[in-house]
Design an enzyme around this catalytic site. Structure first.
Site: not given
Ligand SMILES: Nc1ncnc2c1ncn2[C@@H]1O[C@H](COP(=O)(O)OP(=O)(O)OP(=O)(O)O)[C@@H](O)[C@H]1O
Ligand SMILES: CC(C)(CO)[C@@H](O)C(=O)[O-]
Ligand code: BAL
Length: 279
Positions: A28, A31, A33, A144-145, A181
């Site tokens: 899902n 930006e 990711h 991601g941080q 995000l």
């Molecule tokens: N806004 C963001 N900026 C940078 N990295 C991100 C961001 N959102 C998620 N990530 C990173 O992307 C990777 C995959 O995270 P994940 O697929 O759980 O996405 P998420 O958007 O954090 O989902 P959720 O909403 O379920 O927590 C992780 O390393 C996460 O830290």
């Protein structure tokens, strides 16, 4: 870009590669990711992105079933971002039998904050990440941080198991209004989406009070939680922690400029959001 569903096929595709860069995700994609993927692509080797909603890191009442699975759209976004291989295993491919061997991170780091409100969460994360690391054998992995504690837990795991993997932490990507995000932002109703920026605002409130010698840490944190509650949120935690170990700073440390991070998790309606801000 190839989309691969089995461990055997992935191993074959990566045979002989020395510099694979890896981005684990639950799909899902947004930006945030994609910026991790671009960071991975800058490393020069093949880029593997995994998409796997990991049941082990969800509690029974959490949103495992509801979590959006959008593989076709994710693949459309990944190709232009520089991904070479999407690894999207089925649950039976990754867990053909119940995963009885698990990676348990130390309670001192993993049972607080997210781990307090999602017991077992980091065992689930470490177990799947260790397994994905064994499968992909990357030289670099980008996280991601936004998931600040997760990044710290993974760094500790890699260090203590002497895994030959460089862990890169990538800055949080935000919407224009400051909301971090997150896949779960998609659960927000339109009015909640407008309100959602209050979480980042409350982290700024914590940061603004952090070095105030006239206030206690508890009073600074309570004020931030109260302002969120007054707007209809249910905070799990809003807290100032030492960046080094995510424990509370003493007043002396707080006032002497110890590197701190403000961390927050709160529910707005049915949606639980997290965010953080390094001071
Ligand atoms: N806004 C963001 N900026 C940078 N990295 C991100 C961001 N959102 C998620 N990530 C990173 O992307 C990777 C995959 O995270 P994940 O697929 O759980 O996405 P998420 O958007 O954090 O989902 P959720 O909403 O379920 O927590 C992780 O390393 C996460 O830290
Ligand atoms: C690292 C991860 C992909 C493990 O399932 C997940 O926790 C996430 O998306 O941050
Ligand atoms: N973004 C971290 C994964 C999770 O919340 O389950």
């Amino acid at each position: 870009m190839r989309v691969i569903h089995t461990i055997a096929e992935l191993r074959q595709a990566l045979a002989g590669q020395q510099r694979t860069a890896f981005v684990p995700t639950m799909g899902n994609l947004h930006e945030g990711h994609l910026s991790l993927v671009r960071e991975a692509a800058r490393r020069g080797g093949p880029v593997v992105v995994s998409i796997f909603v990991n049941r082990l890191q969800f509690l029974p009442h959490e949103d495992f079933d509801q979590y959006p699975r959008t593989l076709a759209r994710d693949c459309e976004l990944l190709a232009p971002a520089g991904c070479d291989i999407v690894f999207a295993p089925s649950e039976s491919e990754l867990y053909p039998e119940p995963q009885a061997y698990k990676v348990q991170p130390p309670a001192a780091l993993a049972d607080l904050l997210e781990g307090e409100f999602r017991p077992g969460f980091f065992t689930g994360v470490c177990t799947v990440v260790m397994k994905l690391f064994q499968i992909v054998q990357p030289a670099v992995a980008v996280f991601g941080q936004k998931d600040y504690q997760q990044l710290a837990v993974i760094r500790g795991m890699v260090r203590q198991f002497a895994l030959p993997i460089e862990i890169v932490g990538h800055a949080t990507v935000r919407a224009d209004d400051g909301l971090a995000l997150s896949s779960r932002n998609g659960y927000l109703q339109p009015a909640e989406r407008v309100e959602a920026i209050a979480l980042a605002q409350s982290l700024r409130q914590l940061a603004a009070g952090a070095r105030d010698g006239a206030a206690t840490l508890a009073s600074i944190e309570a004020a931030a939680a109260d302002s969120l509650r007054a707007r209809g949120w249910v905070p799990d935690y809003l807290t100032l922690r030492r960046r080094s170990d995510l424990l509370p700073p003493t007043d002396a440390e707080r006032l002497a400029g110890e590197p701190l991070v403000a961390l927050g998790a709160a529910r707005l309606g049915q949606t639980r959001l997290i965010d953080n801000l390094e001071l």
